[in-house]
Design a protein around this motif. Structure first.
Motif, PDB file in Angstrom:
ATOM      1  N   THR A 126      26.402 -16.871  -5.252  1.00 32.82           N
ATOM      2  CA  THR A 126      27.327 -16.013  -6.026  1.00 32.82           C
ATOM      3  C   THR A 126      28.035 -14.998  -5.145  1.00 32.82           C
ATOM      4  N   GLU A 127      27.462 -14.694  -4.010  1.00 37.15           N
ATOM      5  CA  GLU A 127      28.050 -13.713  -3.126  1.00 37.15           C
ATOM      6  C   GLU A 127      28.722 -14.414  -1.930  1.00 37.15           C
ATOM      7  N   LYS A 128      29.449 -13.594  -1.192  1.00 40.43           N
ATOM      8  CA  LYS A 128      30.246 -14.118  -0.071  1.00 40.43           C
ATOM      9  C   LYS A 128      29.319 -14.750   0.973  1.00 40.43           C
ATOM     10  N   GLU A 129      28.251 -14.032   1.355  1.00 37.39           N
ATOM     11  CA  GLU A 129      27.351 -14.548   2.387  1.00 37.39           C
ATOM     12  C   GLU A 129      26.725 -15.870   1.938  1.00 37.39           C
ATOM     13  N   ASP A 130      26.369 -15.983   0.636  1.00 37.58           N
ATOM     14  CA  ASP A 130      25.771 -17.208   0.130  1.00 37.58           C
ATOM     15  C   ASP A 130      26.759 -18.362   0.251  1.00 37.58           C
ATOM     16  N   LEU A 131      28.002 -18.121  -0.130  1.00 37.81           N
ATOM     17  CA  LEU A 131      29.011 -19.191  -0.086  1.00 37.81           C
ATOM     18  C   LEU A 131      29.265 -19.628   1.357  1.00 37.81           C
ATOM     19  N   GLU A 132      29.343 -18.626   2.265  1.00 37.42           N
ATOM     20  CA  GLU A 132      29.573 -18.982   3.673  1.00 37.42           C
ATOM     21  C   GLU A 132      28.415 -19.839   4.200  1.00 37.42           C
ATOM     22  N   PHE A 133      27.194 -19.447   3.857  1.00 38.77           N
ATOM     23  CA  PHE A 133      26.050 -20.234   4.317  1.00 38.77           C
ATOM     24  C   PHE A 133      26.077 -21.636   3.724  1.00 38.77           C
ATOM     25  N   TYR A 134      26.426 -21.726   2.439  1.00 40.06           N
ATOM     26  CA  TYR A 134      26.466 -23.049   1.806  1.00 40.06           C
ATOM     27  C   TYR A 134      27.494 -23.935   2.480  1.00 40.06           C
ATOM     28  N   GLU A 135      28.676 -23.376   2.790  1.00 40.79           N
ATOM     29  CA  GLU A 135      29.722 -24.174   3.435  1.00 40.79           C
ATOM     30  C   GLU A 135      29.252 -24.655   4.800  1.00 40.79           C
ATOM     31  N   ALA A 136      28.576 -23.769   5.563  1.00 40.96           N
ATOM     32  CA  ALA A 136      28.086 -24.162   6.883  1.00 40.96           C
ATOM     33  C   ALA A 136      27.035 -25.267   6.769  1.00 40.96           C
ATOM     34  N   ALA A 137      26.099 -25.130   5.778  1.00 40.42           N
ATOM     35  CA  ALA A 137      25.045 -26.122   5.605  1.00 40.42           C
ATOM     36  C   ALA A 137      25.622 -27.458   5.175  1.00 40.42           C
ATOM     37  N   ARG A 138      26.587 -27.414   4.231  1.00 44.99           N
ATOM     38  CA  ARG A 138      27.186 -28.665   3.748  1.00 44.99           C
ATOM     39  C   ARG A 138      27.943 -29.332   4.880  1.00 44.99           C
ATOM     40  N   SER A 139      28.658 -28.525   5.690  1.00 46.25           N
ATOM     41  CA  SER A 139      29.453 -29.082   6.806  1.00 46.25           C
ATOM     42  C   SER A 139      28.526 -29.731   7.819  1.00 46.25           C
ATOM     43  N   PHE A 140      27.402 -29.043   8.117  1.00 51.67           N
ATOM     44  CA  PHE A 140      26.467 -29.611   9.080  1.00 51.67           C
ATOM     45  C   PHE A 140      25.836 -30.885   8.511  1.00 51.67           C
ATOM     46  N   TYR A 141      25.523 -30.866   7.201  1.00 45.74           N
ATOM     47  CA  TYR A 141      24.927 -32.042   6.553  1.00 45.74           C
ATOM     48  C   TYR A 141      25.866 -33.245   6.702  1.00 45.74           C
ATOM     49  N   ASP A 142      27.165 -33.044   6.408  1.00 56.88           N
ATOM     50  CA  ASP A 142      28.118 -34.160   6.517  1.00 56.88           C
ATOM     51  C   ASP A 142      28.232 -34.630   7.949  1.00 56.88           C
ATOM     52  N   TYR A 143      28.294 -33.666   8.868  1.00 60.22           N
ATOM     53  CA  TYR A 143      28.438 -34.028  10.261  1.00 60.22           C
ATOM     54  C   TYR A 143      27.227 -34.818  10.748  1.00 60.22           C
TER      55      TYR A 143
END
Length: 959
Positions: free
Chosen positions: A108-125
């Motif tokens: 719900t917060e900015k830091e959470d979203l940034e972490f989620y995007e990084a984790a999802r990006s790493f997962y795809d990679y």
């Protein structure tokens, strides 16, 4: 409402207290509400941060585990489908994808979203691009390309993701700390504000209370001063009336009225005081009179107390000496006697005294039957005597002084003089009224003495009954209807001796059953029987006796219980329980039952063989060798039957004490050799050795019985060594006795069977031994025979290792020529056989001639008597039933013993009649019961003649 508050101090303080409570409650409620809101906010925020942190930890763990599995796969390959690193990594990929979807919902917060995007990006990679490509290269065998793929950016991407993961978790930890700090600071601020509010409220309340206290204390001080003045006797008049309507106002008005009332009544009180002074003088005079009456009452109370002590003393004891002491110690103060003595007129003359010396008491006892005592008995009235004091009674006085003796008789209900009371008083004579009162007390004493007599008679009868019960050989218990043991005799104590806890008299049913049951085999049946017998109203006379087995230190006892209800005036007061120890009878019955079964088997077996082979010989034509074999078998089985019957008859004779012994000097060594030779033929599997460690083997005994003893022992050694082995017989001297031990290497004997081994009918309860057979009589017979020869028999054994039976007999020391020399002199001796059965006579003749005897046969007693004058035989073999019924063997025996020339000839009776006692009474030297072995006769004659030849030699028992 306002007027009520004004007129009541209590209401004012109550209103103030309620206001304070309401204010405090409101302040506290506000504080709690603020505190709860802050706590809820803190908990919710803290929970959300913890959930995101846990999710980040799980993602971190999942990524690391998947990367590790892939690395292991590239390093080691697969080892089976179940343990595949690749499969584990792919499974972990699905779990990471699921966790990312859950985390997306929480971001719900900015830091959470940034972490989620990084984790999802790493997962795809990693999982969608790099991992499939690396797997493909690895499976194609291009491992260098896989390494290049990792070096070309794969490893750097992993490190980058791990760094972002670390930063995100640190950010969450920082937010948790900030949240906790914010909550702590807010808590301190709220507590400080609430404390300040409390201080302000307390200050305001203190000021209000102080104001109210001042308004109350001023009028109280005025009233206190007025009360002090009134207490000191001053006149107080209130000039200023108060205008208050509260409690203090009411109190002020009451004090004012009281002051006026005291002033008005002061004159009346003065007049009344003068009147009271006059009444006081009158009361003092009455008090003097009451004190005098009270003193008289105290004297009477003391007399009553002493009489009560006397009555209690004579009522609460059943001991005669204590009763006499109690009587004299209680009566002496009542009578006011300086010396007192009571004596019973019975022959024991029991007495007790106070102030009387032993010499004076003995003098009175010696003169108990003097004239004045008879006067007491005849007149039945007390006797008072005035006399001059003895020198011992005067003390330090020298002048003459008088004293007074009072003799009181104590009569029983049968008008007999039971006791005499003697009181001596120095202060004055006994009045008639006093004497009358003392005689009334003497009646109470008479009742107590009769009660003691009845008690002593009861005790004597009770002790007699107990002594009678203790002589009974059955254990007896008397149990009342509540189950309490009232009596147990000595035999009952003997039955349960050795228990750690024993039921005693006055034990309840529960207690003595709890002590019995651990020692009983069938506890439930035992308890049921006793509960029914003790507690039911049914007549137990018809109940069958109950058997139970009692376990103790001395072994198991078999007890038979009889019940008998005890009635008193048609009312049942208890139950008499009789415990009879029938262990011996029980064991004997058990052994006899086993004996009957065994004897039936033992009899049927040889009888079946005898009947079977006899039938074959009667109905079939058999070859001579076959006939001989069958006859041999019949002979052996007949011997078995004879041995069995003889054992049984021996036991019967031993039980009734009619077993007779013909003791002569005999050498045991040749006897043992004969027994061993016979056993060697019958038991080829065994080896027999006789070791002789002494030359002195002569004993005084019955040769046949001793042969039976050692035959039984050696036969047992063979039987209980079913697999063969050595049987060793050892002869040696031991403490002036000849010891013969028989050792085998067979089954051995259990330790628990040792004590009962020599009991009649007893057989060791073991399958191996049961299969061997036997009647259980052999060792019992051995023990009785050895005992009759003043010897002992012992056994030692180890299970599985064999047994040793040792027989110890008194040794006879021989001096003179040896047996062989004496026997050689017997060659050519004349022996006369008097027998109506010619076949048996010729059989005996052939046997005796083999032993170098010269034999003469006769069938008629009178003719034999005539032949003796010509032949002069040195031994006679005599049958009882001869061809002339009018002149039997008994008649011939009596005739020979009556003639001087013939009475020294040894006579050996050979008969089918079992009348050994009569034969020995008439003078026979030996008695053989048909059938018997002919060789036994020749040996017996040689033995007897040898003993006669030894009369001139020294034959003495060893000391």
């Amino acid at each position: 409402m306002a007027s009520n508050m004004k007129n009541s101090i209590t209401r004012k303080f109550s209103a103030l207290t309620i206001s304070i409570v309401i204010i405090f409650a409101a302040a506290f409620a506000v504080f709690l509400m603020i505190q709860n809101n802050a706590s809820s906010s803190f908990s919710a925020k803290n929970k959300a941060l913890n959930v995101r942190e846990n999710m980040a930890i799980e993602l971190d763990y999942g990524f690391n585990l998947a990367i590790s599995e892939f690395r292991a796969y590239f390093a080691f390959g697969n080892f089976g489908e179940e343990a595949s690193y690749k499969n584990n990594a792919l499974k972990q990929q699905d779990q990471i994808n699921s966790k990312l979807k859950e985390f997306e919902k929480l971001a719900t917060e900015k830091e959470d979203l940034e972490f989620y995007e990084a984790a999802r990006s790493f997962y795809d990679y990693y999982f969608n691009e790099t991992a499939p490509k690396a797997i493909s290269l690895y499976e194609s065998g291009d491992t260098s390309a896989v390494a290049g793929l990792a070096a070309g950016g794969g490893t750097e991407s992993v490190r980058g993701f791990q760094s972002s993961m670390k930063n995100y978790r640190l950010n969450l930890d920082r937010k948790l700390e900030e949240n906790e700090k914010s909550y702590t600071d807010g808590m301190r601020a709220r507590q400080t504000g609430f404390s300040i509010l409390l201080v302000i409220l307390l200050g305001g309340m203190s000021a209000l209370i102080r104001s109210l206290t001042r308004k109350i204390s001023r009028p109280l001080v005025e009233l206190t001063d007025a009360a002090s003045s009134i207490a000191s006797g001053k006149e107080v008049l209130f000039e200023n009336r108060t205008s208050r309507n509260d409690e203090l106002g009411i109190l002020h008005q009451a004090f004012e009225r009281m002051s006026y009332s005291i002033h008005e009544k002061e004159q009346d009180l003065s007049a009344q005081n003068e009147e009271l002074i006059a009444q006081q003088d009158e009361l003092q005079a009455q008090q003097a009179e009451l004190e005098e009456v009270l003193e008289q009452m105290k004297d009477r109370e003391n007399q009553l107390k002493l009489r009560n002590e006397l009555i209690n003393g004579i009522s609460n004891t059943l001991d005669k000496r204590d009763l006499l002491k109690s009587i004299i110690s209680s009566l002496a103060p009542i009578v006011g006697a300086d010396k007192a003595l009571i004596v019973l007129t019975s022959h024991h003359k029991e007495h007790a005294s106070i102030g009387v010396s032993d010499e004076e008491a003995n003098q009175f006892l010696r003169n108990l039957q003097s004239g004045f005592i008879q006067s007491l008995e005849e007149s039945r009235q007390p006797l008072s005597i005035k006399r001059e004091m003895l020198q011992s009674e005067k003390g330090f006085h020298h002048q003459a002084a008088m004293c007074y003796d009072l003799f009181l008789p104590v009569f029983s209900s049968q008008e007999q003089l039971d006791a005499i009371l003697l009181f001596t008083r120095y202060s004055g004579d006994f009045t008639a009224e006093e004497t009358k009162n003392y005689m009334a007390l003497a009646k109470n004493i008479s009742i107590s003495l009769e009660k003691i007599k009845l008690y002593e008679q009861t005790e004597e009868e009770r002790q007699l009954n107990r002594d009678i019960m203790n002589t009974v050989h059955e254990g007896i218990q008397l149990v009342d209807t509540r189950g309490t043991i009232r009596l147990m005799n000595e035999t009952m104590h003997e039955i349960i001796r050795g228990w750690e806890n024993q039921p005693a008299e006055n034990s309840s049913f529960t207690e003595w059953m709890a002590m019995f049951e651990p020692h009983i085999e069938k506890e439930a049946d035992f308890r049921e029987f006793f509960q029914q017998a003790v507690f039911t109203e049914a007549n137990v006379l018809n109940q069958e006796p109950f058997l139970y087995q009692l376990h103790g230190k001395s072994g198991v006892k078999v007890i038979k219980v009889y019940m008998e209800p005890l009635y008193r005036m048609d009312h049942r007061v208890g139950t008499v329980i009789v415990h009879r120890d029938i262990t011996r009878e029980y064991e004997v019955d058990k052994m006899k039952s086993e004996f009957v079964s065994t004897v039936s088997h033992e009899l049927r077996t040889p009888l079946a063989s005898v009947l079977g082979f006899t039938e074959l010989m009667l109905h079939k034509e058999l070859k001579p060798e076959r006939q001989k074999k069958y006859l041999t078998t019949i002979f052996q089985e007949a011997k078995r039957l004879t041995s069995l019957i003889n054992d049984f008859l021996d036991v019967q004779r031993m039980e009734v004490g009619k077993q007779s012994y013909e003791k002569k000097y005999d050498d045991l060594y040749p006897l043992l050799q004969q027994i061993v030779e016979l056993q060697q033929i019958q038991s080829p599997k065994h080896t027999f050795t006789i070791e002789r460690l002494t030359e002195q083997t002569l004993v005084l005994g019955d040769k046949d019985k001793l042969s039976q003893v050692f035959g039984n022992l050696i036969s047992n050694a063979v039987k209980y060594s079913p697999n063969g082995g050595a049987v060793e017989i050892l002869l040696f001297e031991e403490e002036k006795h000849l010891n013969v031990s028989v050792r085998d290497k067979g089954l051995g004997i259990p330790q628990e069977a040792m004590e009962k081994l020599f009991n009649k009918f007893y057989r060791v309860d073991n399958t191996d031994r049961r299969r061997i057979g036997g009647t259980g009589l052999g060792l019992a017979i051995v023990k009785e025979i050895v005992k009759a020869h003043e010897g002992t028999v012992k056994v030692s054994s180890e299970l599985g290792q064999g047994s040793v039976f040792s027989v110890k007999l008194p040794l006879v020391i021989q001096a003179g020529s040896d047996h062989e020399e004496i026997t050689a002199k017997r060659t050519g001796t004349h022996v006369m056989i008097i027998e109506d059965d010619m076949n048996l006579a010729h059989l005996l003749k052939a046997e005796l001639e083999e032993s170098h005897f010269r034999v003469v046969i006769s069938t008629n007693g009178k003719e034999a008597l005539k032949q003796m004058a010509e032949v002069q035989p040195e031994a006679v073999v005599l049958d009882i039933m001869l061809d002339d019924p009018a002149y039997t063997g008994w008649d011939l025996l009596k005739e020979m013993k009556s003639r001087e020339k013939l009475k020294q000839i040894p006579i050996f009776i050979s008969s089918a009649l079992e009348e050994k006692e009569k034969g020995f009474e008439l003078g026979a030297n030996d008695y053989l019961i048909k059938p018997y072995q002919p060789s036994l006769l020749s040996k017996l004659i040689l033995q007897t003649l040898w003993q006669r030849d030894l009369n001139g030699q020294i034959l003495v028992p060893a000391e």
